[in-house]
Design a protein around this motif. Sequence first.
Motif, PDB file in Angstrom:
ATOM      1  N   SER A  29       0.824  -1.204   0.000  1.00 41.79           N
ATOM      2  CA  SER A  29       0.000   0.000   0.000  1.00 41.79           C
ATOM      3  C   SER A  29       0.862   1.259   0.000  1.00 41.79           C
ATOM      4  O   SER A  29       0.568   2.234  -0.695  1.00 41.79           O
ATOM      5  N   GLN A  30       1.952   1.231   0.785  1.00 42.96           N
ATOM      6  CA  GLN A  30       2.867   2.376   0.813  1.00 42.96           C
ATOM      7  C   GLN A  30       3.483   2.609  -0.557  1.00 42.96           C
ATOM      8  O   GLN A  30       3.657   3.750  -0.986  1.00 42.96           O
ATOM      9  N   PHE A  31       3.823   1.521  -1.258  1.00 42.65           N
ATOM     10  CA  PHE A  31       4.401   1.652  -2.596  1.00 42.65           C
ATOM     11  C   PHE A  31       3.413   2.336  -3.533  1.00 42.65           C
ATOM     12  O   PHE A  31       3.771   3.240  -4.294  1.00 42.65           O
ATOM     13  N   GLY A  32       2.149   1.897  -3.459  1.00 43.67           N
ATOM     14  CA  GLY A  32       1.137   2.525  -4.300  1.00 43.67           C
ATOM     15  C   GLY A  32       0.926   3.980  -3.952  1.00 43.67           C
ATOM     16  O   GLY A  32       0.746   4.834  -4.842  1.00 43.67           O
ATOM     17  N   SER A  33       0.972   4.299  -2.668  1.00 44.32           N
ATOM     18  CA  SER A  33       0.732   5.676  -2.242  1.00 44.32           C
ATOM     19  C   SER A  33       1.823   6.618  -2.734  1.00 44.32           C
ATOM     20  O   SER A  33       1.560   7.797  -3.020  1.00 44.32           O
ATOM     21  N   VAL A 158      11.628   1.958   1.657  1.00 47.09           N
ATOM     22  CA  VAL A 158      11.865   1.212   0.411  1.00 47.09           C
ATOM     23  C   VAL A 158      10.851   1.633  -0.643  1.00 47.09           C
ATOM     24  O   VAL A 158      11.183   1.803  -1.826  1.00 47.09           O
ATOM     25  N   SER A 159       9.598   1.830  -0.212  1.00 47.93           N
ATOM     26  CA  SER A 159       8.566   2.288  -1.145  1.00 47.93           C
ATOM     27  C   SER A 159       8.896   3.667  -1.689  1.00 47.93           C
ATOM     28  O   SER A 159       8.695   3.950  -2.874  1.00 47.93           O
ATOM     29  N   ASP A 183      -2.421   2.806  -7.242  1.00 49.84           N
ATOM     30  CA  ASP A 183      -2.573   3.076  -5.811  1.00 49.84           C
ATOM     31  C   ASP A 183      -3.895   2.515  -5.306  1.00 49.84           C
ATOM     32  O   ASP A 183      -3.968   1.943  -4.211  1.00 49.84           O
ATOM     33  N   ALA A 184      -4.953   2.667  -6.100  1.00 51.66           N
ATOM     34  CA  ALA A 184      -6.248   2.105  -5.712  1.00 51.66           C
ATOM     35  C   ALA A 184      -6.134   0.595  -5.514  1.00 51.66           C
ATOM     36  O   ALA A 184      -6.653   0.034  -4.537  1.00 51.66           O
ATOM     37  N   ALA A 185      -5.426  -0.082  -6.419  1.00 48.23           N
ATOM     38  CA  ALA A 185      -5.251  -1.536  -6.292  1.00 48.23           C
ATOM     39  C   ALA A 185      -4.441  -1.893  -5.059  1.00 48.23           C
ATOM     40  O   ALA A 185      -4.702  -2.908  -4.394  1.00 48.23           O
ATOM     41  N   SER A 186      -3.468  -1.042  -4.728  1.00 46.29           N
ATOM     42  CA  SER A 186      -2.631  -1.347  -3.555  1.00 46.29           C
ATOM     43  C   SER A 186      -3.430  -1.276  -2.259  1.00 46.29           C
ATOM     44  O   SER A 186      -3.146  -2.009  -1.301  1.00 46.29           O
ATOM     45  N   PHE A 187      -4.438  -0.411  -2.188  1.00 41.06           N
ATOM     46  CA  PHE A 187      -5.278  -0.343  -0.993  1.00 41.06           C
ATOM     47  C   PHE A 187      -6.128  -1.609  -0.862  1.00 41.06           C
ATOM     48  O   PHE A 187      -6.375  -2.086   0.255  1.00 41.06           O
TER      49      PHE A 187
END
Length: 420
Positions: A29-33, A158-159, A183-187
């Motif tokens: 989720s952090q990576f997507g954000s 790392v993200s 980002d939506a997918a990561s949530f």
Amino acid sequence: MTDDLDRPRRRGLWHHPEFRRLWIGESVSQFGSTISQLALPLVAILIVHASTFEVGLLVTFQMAAFLVVGLPAGAWVDRMRFRAVLIVNDVLRAVALASVPVAHWLGVLSIGQLYAVALLTGVCTVFFDVAYQSYVPELVDREQLVDANAKLQASESVSQIGGPSAGGLLIQVLTAPYAVLLDAASFLWSASWVAAIRTRPPKAERRPDRNLRREIGEGLRFVLGNRLLRSIALCTGTSNLFGSIAAAVFYVLLARELRLSPGLIGLIESTSAIGGLAGSLVADRFARRVGQGPAIWISALAMAPFGFVAPFVQRDWTLALLAFAQGVMWLNVVIYNITQVSFRQGLCPPALLGRMNATMRFLVWGTMPVGGFLGGVLGETIGVRQTLFVVAVGGSLSFLPVFLSPLRRMRELPSYAATV
């Protein structure tokens, strides 16, 4: 016979399955954000053609929720199961962000929608962050809090290293609105992993005389009544105020004035985030060497001089200097955050965790919508570079509250466990 539940604690967090699920979900989720942190301002600048003031307002809407619902969120979260709060708000953020590429595809995307998405995701982030910081002490022992927060911060760092550079390239290939979809997918990924956590702490007992105003007051009194917490709140709030002023104009400088490509902007952000990863790896050892209190004020002071690079950066070798300066700043920000968050979690009684975290978020993040608005105004009136210079001067003084407090000499900070 040793209880099976004690084994993860004895063997460390690598072997703690419940913490590992939280960690995996939040890492992705952090990576997507980090992609959205770059993509949303670029959507405003490059797609909607927003002015500097309108970009500043976008930052304001992203952070306004901490002022609007920051305090009651803590009282509400303390009445709920933290796990459920995490799942619901992950799903809501996924839906809100997915609306951006849909609106762009339909040809109706506007700055007004970006404001609405920023506000809704901001409200969800308030509830998520309060529950998240309160959930960690439920999953791990208090003596494991620094290790847990360091691991979570390492994932975030790392993200920050990989996310912006990947995001910049994705924005160039897919365009900014469609990059937001990742980002939506990561949530949704995060929600699925949190849902897999089997630990079910009991829901807080429903008190027949419960009162929202009184419960908010209990959180405020706990934070404001403690001199150490007050000094941390003042230091962090001041730093966040000037940081959000910078956020309102920083991408305008890089994308509009220096005309850097999204890929290069992402690369600069990724390179600077290496410092954050280094901070997460050394925070525990640094605090043990210099003491917990000194670790807080030293890290707050050490980041100050490097804020003076951004106002003078040009489209030349100074871009590398900017990435280095931001890296050193992030290293110290992460050391500061790991040390002070772990102290707060260890100091607070379990029944007050949600309200304590919400109160601190209200105090330290509540300055950010103000900063975003001021950044937009200053960027339009005195100029982007001049605004960044104001940020450098003001931010260099934010360490004073913790330096002038008893934290300056306290090698060991108090904890709730030591008082019961």
